[in-house]
Design a protein around this motif. Structure first.
Motif, PDB file in Angstrom:
ATOM      1  N   GLY A 122     -18.974  12.970  -8.386  1.00  0.00           N
ATOM      2  CA  GLY A 122     -18.375  13.932  -9.296  1.00  0.00           C
ATOM      3  C   GLY A 122     -16.991  13.554  -9.765  1.00  0.00           C
ATOM      4  N   GLN A 123     -16.709  12.254  -9.861  1.00  0.00           N
ATOM      5  CA  GLN A 123     -15.390  11.791 -10.273  1.00  0.00           C
ATOM      6  C   GLN A 123     -15.383  11.415 -11.756  1.00  0.00           C
ATOM      7  OE1 GLN A 123     -14.773   8.495  -7.639  1.00  0.00           O
ATOM      8  NE2 GLN A 123     -14.414   9.772  -5.843  1.00  0.00           N
ATOM      9  N   PRO A 124     -14.285  11.660 -12.462  1.00  0.00           N
ATOM     10  CA  PRO A 124     -14.197  11.245 -13.868  1.00  0.00           C
ATOM     11  C   PRO A 124     -14.341   9.730 -13.981  1.00  0.00           C
ATOM     12  CG  PRO A 124     -12.423  12.770 -13.300  1.00  0.00           C
ATOM     13  CD  PRO A 124     -13.085  12.379 -12.014  1.00  0.00           C
ATOM     14  N   CYS A 125     -15.236   9.285 -14.833  1.00  0.00           N
ATOM     15  CA  CYS A 125     -15.510   7.839 -14.864  1.00  0.00           C
ATOM     16  C   CYS A 125     -16.080   7.359 -16.191  1.00  0.00           C
ATOM     17  CB  CYS A 125     -16.467   7.466 -13.724  1.00  0.00           C
ATOM     18  SG  CYS A 125     -18.051   8.339 -13.774  1.00  0.00           S
ATOM     19  N   ASP A 126     -15.816   8.053 -17.274  1.00  0.00           N
ATOM     20  CA  ASP A 126     -16.366   7.610 -18.561  1.00  0.00           C
ATOM     21  C   ASP A 126     -16.019   6.152 -18.860  1.00  0.00           C
ATOM     22  OD1 ASP A 126     -17.132  10.256 -18.751  1.00  0.00           O
ATOM     23  OD2 ASP A 126     -16.562  10.447 -20.858  1.00  0.00           O
ATOM     24  N   SER A 127     -14.760   5.767 -18.645  1.00  0.00           N
ATOM     25  CA  SER A 127     -14.357   4.400 -18.952  1.00  0.00           C
ATOM     26  C   SER A 127     -15.057   3.394 -18.041  1.00  0.00           C
ATOM     27  CB  SER A 127     -12.837   4.247 -18.839  1.00  0.00           C
ATOM     28  OG  SER A 127     -12.397   4.517 -17.517  1.00  0.00           O
ATOM     29  N   ALA A 128     -15.287   3.766 -16.790  1.00  0.00           N
ATOM     30  CA  ALA A 128     -15.993   2.865 -15.869  1.00  0.00           C
ATOM     31  C   ALA A 128     -17.441   2.679 -16.306  1.00  0.00           C
ATOM     32  CB  ALA A 128     -15.935   3.414 -14.445  1.00  0.00           C
ATOM     33  N   SER A 154     -18.964  -0.890 -17.475  1.00  0.00           N
ATOM     34  CA  SER A 154     -20.093  -1.488 -16.750  1.00  0.00           C
ATOM     35  C   SER A 154     -21.110  -2.066 -17.715  1.00  0.00           C
ATOM     36  CB  SER A 154     -20.753  -0.450 -15.830  1.00  0.00           C
ATOM     37  OG  SER A 154     -21.488   0.526 -16.553  1.00  0.00           O
ATOM     38  N   LYS A 155     -21.334  -1.375 -18.823  1.00  0.00           N
ATOM     39  CA  LYS A 155     -22.281  -1.894 -19.815  1.00  0.00           C
ATOM     40  C   LYS A 155     -21.664  -3.062 -20.590  1.00  0.00           C
ATOM     41  CE  LYS A 155     -25.077  -1.837 -23.660  1.00  0.00           C
ATOM     42  NZ  LYS A 155     -24.917  -2.262 -25.050  1.00  0.00           N
ATOM     43  N   HIS A 156     -20.434  -2.898 -21.015  1.00  0.00           N
ATOM     44  CA  HIS A 156     -19.789  -3.941 -21.799  1.00  0.00           C
ATOM     45  C   HIS A 156     -19.731  -5.252 -21.028  1.00  0.00           C
ATOM     46  CE1 HIS A 156     -16.334  -6.299 -23.249  1.00  0.00           C
ATOM     47  NE2 HIS A 156     -16.643  -5.819 -24.441  1.00  0.00           N
ATOM     48  N   GLU A 157     -19.170  -5.220 -19.832  1.00  0.00           N
ATOM     49  CA  GLU A 157     -18.982  -6.448 -19.070  1.00  0.00           C
ATOM     50  C   GLU A 157     -20.288  -6.934 -18.446  1.00  0.00           C
ATOM     51  OE1 GLU A 157     -16.121  -8.619 -18.605  1.00  0.00           O
ATOM     52  OE2 GLU A 157     -16.011  -7.495 -20.495  1.00  0.00           O
ATOM     53  N   GLY A 158     -21.125  -5.985 -18.012  1.00  0.00           N
ATOM     54  CA  GLY A 158     -22.390  -6.383 -17.404  1.00  0.00           C
ATOM     55  C   GLY A 158     -23.249  -7.210 -18.336  1.00  0.00           C
ATOM     56  N   VAL A 159     -23.316  -6.793 -19.598  1.00  0.00           N
ATOM     57  CA  VAL A 159     -24.116  -7.526 -20.576  1.00  0.00           C
ATOM     58  C   VAL A 159     -23.429  -8.834 -20.963  1.00  0.00           C
ATOM     59  CG1 VAL A 159     -25.081  -7.467 -22.895  1.00  0.00           C
ATOM     60  CG2 VAL A 159     -25.229  -5.446 -21.441  1.00  0.00           C
ATOM     61  N   ALA A 160     -22.112  -8.796 -21.164  1.00  0.00           N
ATOM     62  CA  ALA A 160     -21.389 -10.014 -21.538  1.00  0.00           C
ATOM     63  C   ALA A 160     -21.510 -11.085 -20.448  1.00  0.00           C
ATOM     64  CB  ALA A 160     -19.922  -9.691 -21.793  1.00  0.00           C
TER      65      ALA A 160
END
Length: 418
Positions: A304-310, A314-320
């Protein structure tokens, strides 16, 4: 951090993927048709209900468990992982915005595998520009009549319940989400067209020709469709696709290591060459970084922690990171990777299919920059829905869950909706 319960789930999914999914891969690659049986197999495991509250028959296991499921399926077949992740997007709109009645009707059938849900937002002329959509819903007495066409709908040809966002008025407050059964009169699938990769998975187009639905089919509020679309994409879509990328990444590293150990050059294994060792070392480092990013983001959702940027990162770097490793994997395999039927070629094709959905890498980078340059300007969906996103029961973290924040305004300070 994953627990023994999570690792038990990982072993179960890995066994399933090895025994049930792996034997289907060759036929999916050969036929390039929708594998309806694959979708049913996955749904029947109850894993589409991994984030659904136990009171509706779901696992209540949260997003780390969901990540494990998608990763382990994708490690064997990215198409299988895509089936699971796309269905989770369909769950999101009902779990986060659905009325008590909508949840009572639909969540148990999704959890037990009877119905696969989808989310249908994208249109050919607007792509990621959600406000550019042209499909409409017109009020007619106690009903709405939907017209238009949606494309790139995950599980389009196997889904039984479509979450459709269409225009009901002007501007950012003029979008509304509806639940539309796949067998309603006027709902029509366009023929499946094979894509570059993810063979066996369907992400096609659906037409809505004077489709009549009751007013009770509205998800959330009339005019609140932008929130449904954006929150589903950020909270579920980003980390889901990061999990598909992670499974693919693991498969790429395993494939390359096997090649380096078993292929002989100059009377020695290929892996003895320093240049090959260097590339494999870089691939392993990327894999570790991608894994840390996706599981950190999923863990924050579960707590339940704020994490929109995380989630976005995760998608940006994971795919790159995946695409960098795929390129090096192709280099190590050299000409052998150019056969369309090779395992490395399949992994390359599938990897490129993970980049565009839920926003390309450029879109993700833009969102991350906005979060730093204009803090607080846009809704933090993970904070708003903290209570609904957290894992339940034995899956829950010991840390307390913060109360949901007050509803957030969708419009940016400059008037541009986000």
């Amino acid at each position: 951090m994953t627990t023994e319960l999570h690792e038990q789930l990982r072993r179960a999914v890995r066994d399933f993927a090895t025994q049930e999914v792996a034997p289907r891969v060759a036929a999916m690659e050969r036929d390039q048709a929708v594998d309806r049986g694959l979708a049913s197999l996955i749904a029947n495991q109850g894993w589409i209900g991994v984030t659904i509250d136990p009171r509706w028959g779901g696992m209540g296991a949260g997003h780390e468990a969901k990540t494990i499921i998608v990763e382990e399926l994708s490690r064997v077949s990215a198409a299988a992982g895509a089936v699971a992740q796309a269905s989770q997007l369909g769950v999101a709109k009902i779990a986060l915005f659905g009325s008590e009645e909508q949840q009572r009707i639909w969540l148990p059938t999704i959890a037990d595998g009877s119905v696969l849900p989808t989310i249908a937002v994208t249109e050919t002329g607007s792509g990621g520009h959600v406000l550019g959509m042209r499909s409409t819903a017109r009020r007619s007495g106690g009903s709405y009549v939907l017209n238009g066409k949606k494309c790139f709908v995950g599980n389009s040809h196997v889904g039984g319940l479509h979450g459709v966002v269409v225009r009901t008025g002007p501007g950012s407050r003029g979008l509304t989400a509806f639940l539309v059964e796949a067998d309603r009169p006027g709902v029509a699938l366009e023929p499946h067209e094979p894509r570059l990769g993810l063979h066996g998975f369907s992400f096609g187009s659906i037409r809505f020709d004077n489709v009549k639905v009751p007013a009770s089919a509205v998800v959330g509020e009339v005019g609140g469709g932008l929130a449904v679309a954006y929150s589903s994409s950020i909270l579920y879509g980003r980390v889901n696709l990061a999990a598909v990328a992670l499974g693919l990444h693991r498969a790429v590293v395993e494939r390359v290591v096997s090649e380096a150990q078993n292929r002989v050059r100059y009377s020695r294994p290929l892996g003895d060459l320093p240049v090959v060792q260097h590339k494999i070392g870089k691939m392993q480092a990327r894999l570790a970084a991608a894994s840390a990013l996706v599981y950190q983001a999923a863990s924050m959702l579960d707590r339940g922690q704020p994490c929109d940027s995380a989630l976005i990162a995760s998608k940006h770097e994971g795919v790159a990171l995946l695409l960098d490793s795929v390129r090096q994997g192709m280099e190590i395999h050299a000409a052998d990777a150019l056969y369309s039927g090779s395992a490395m070629a399949r992994l390359m094709r599938d990897s490129w299919c993970v980049e565009p959905p839920a926003g390309t890498g450029d879109v993700q980078a833009h969102r991350l920059a906005e979060g730093l340059l204009h803090p607080g300007r846009y809704p933090d969906w993970s904070e708003r829905f903290a209570g609904k996103l957290a894992a339940r029961g034995a899956w829950a973290a010991p840390a307390s869950t913060p109360a949901p924040a007050e509803p957030l305004v969708l419009a940016a300070a400059d008037g541009a909706p986000r």
